[in-house]
Write an enzyme that holds these catalytic residues in place. Structure first.
Site, PDB file in Angstrom:
ATOM      1  CG  PHE A 192      -8.103   1.425  29.353  1.00 57.31           C
ATOM      2  CD1 PHE A 192      -8.713   2.668  29.426  1.00 57.31           C
ATOM      3  CD2 PHE A 192      -8.789   0.318  29.811  1.00 57.31           C
ATOM      4  CE1 PHE A 192      -9.992   2.800  29.933  1.00 57.31           C
ATOM      5  CE2 PHE A 192     -10.063   0.431  30.325  1.00 57.31           C
ATOM      6  CZ  PHE A 192     -10.672   1.678  30.391  1.00 57.31           C
ATOM      7  CB  VAL A 212      -9.256  -6.361  27.167  1.00 56.95           C
ATOM      8  CG1 VAL A 212     -10.710  -6.016  26.888  1.00 56.95           C
ATOM      9  CG2 VAL A 212      -8.337  -5.726  26.128  1.00 56.95           C
ATOM     10  CB  ILE A 213     -10.795  -5.846  32.895  1.00 56.60           C
ATOM     11  CG1 ILE A 213      -9.282  -5.979  33.153  1.00 56.60           C
ATOM     12  CG2 ILE A 213     -11.600  -6.462  34.042  1.00 56.60           C
ATOM     13  CD1 ILE A 213      -8.770  -5.176  34.325  1.00 56.60           C
ATOM     14  CD  GLU A 267     -22.429  -3.766  35.000  1.00 50.19           C
ATOM     15  OE1 GLU A 267     -23.449  -3.185  34.580  1.00 50.19           O
ATOM     16  OE2 GLU A 267     -22.048  -3.708  36.175  1.00 50.19           O
ATOM     17  CG  HIS A 296     -16.195  -1.771  24.655  1.00 46.69           C
ATOM     18  ND1 HIS A 296     -16.136  -1.161  23.418  1.00 46.69           N
ATOM     19  CD2 HIS A 296     -15.054  -1.426  25.297  1.00 46.69           C
ATOM     20  CE1 HIS A 296     -15.012  -0.480  23.321  1.00 46.69           C
ATOM     21  NE2 HIS A 296     -14.337  -0.627  24.446  1.00 46.69           N
ATOM     22  CG  ASN A 329      -1.993 -11.092  22.112  1.00 45.27           C
ATOM     23  OD1 ASN A 329      -2.015 -10.266  23.016  1.00 45.27           O
ATOM     24  ND2 ASN A 329      -3.074 -11.433  21.445  1.00 45.27           N
ATOM     25  NE  ARG A 334      -5.289 -15.681  34.354  1.00 42.20           N
ATOM     26  CZ  ARG A 334      -6.141 -15.859  35.355  1.00 42.20           C
ATOM     27  NH1 ARG A 334      -6.308 -14.892  36.252  1.00 42.20           N
ATOM     28  NH2 ARG A 334      -6.828 -16.975  35.481  1.00 42.20           N
TER      29      ARG A 334
END
Length: 175
Positions: free
Chosen positions: A24, A83-84, A87, A90, A115, A129
């Site tokens: 993802f 992980v972005i 809204e 989650h 990590n 990043r």
């Protein structure tokens, strides 16, 4: 006072490294992986001593890391992905559970897990990043693998045999 100080050892020769990358946010994870593999090579880790697997997303990292830790003899593991924030809530759930799983695996197995999962607000932050984080994880994995090895007690086969015999005698005396 002259304490014994272990200095960081960034020699990756002979180390076995496992990497799990979340698919993802593919471009970000791949940029992390590319930078990580480049840095591992610079540190002397042989590409034949690196295993890379991919999983659908950040929540699946823990399962793959756990199986790798239990099944293979890795000196260190690396988790990569992003992980972005969206809204909904989650983001917090995924970020927290993923981080908890990674920490638990490292503590329970004694195998260092670097990590490298970015938790950011925007795609732009993740892209900025990604390469740096991938390279940093390679450094962390090699340093921590060497530190854990340095902190392991040296095995002395003769002393172990004597201890085993003494233990056996104690067990016999208790019966």
């Amino acid at each position: 006072m002259n304490p014994y100080i272990l200095t960081p050892d960034l020699n990756g020769e002979g180390l076995h490294i496992g990497i799990v990358r979340a698919r993802f946010n593919e471009e970000i994870g791949q940029a992390e992986l590319d930078a990580c593999l480049q840095k591992l090579g610079e540190l002397g880790v042989d590409e034949r001593d690196i295993m890379v697997v991919t999983v659908p997303g950040a929540l699946e990292l823990g399962v793959a890391l756990s199986h790798m830790a239990e099944t293979f003899e890795f000196d260190a593991l690396i988790a990569l992905g992003a992980v972005i924030r969206g809204e909904t809530y989650h983001f917090e759930v995924v970020s927290n559970e993923m981080a908890r799983a990674i920490s638990r695996i490292s503590l329970e197995t004694g195998i260092p897990v670097a990590n490298g999962v970015l938790t950011v607000d925007t795609d732009e932050q993740a892209q900025a990043r990604a390469a740096g984080k991938g390279g940093d994880c390679a450094l962390v994995a090699v340093e921590m693998a060497n530190l854990v090895a340095a902190l392991e007690p040296e095995e002395d086969d003769e002393d172990e045999d004597e201890e085993d015999e003494d233990f056996d005698d104690e067990e016999t005396d208790r019966r």
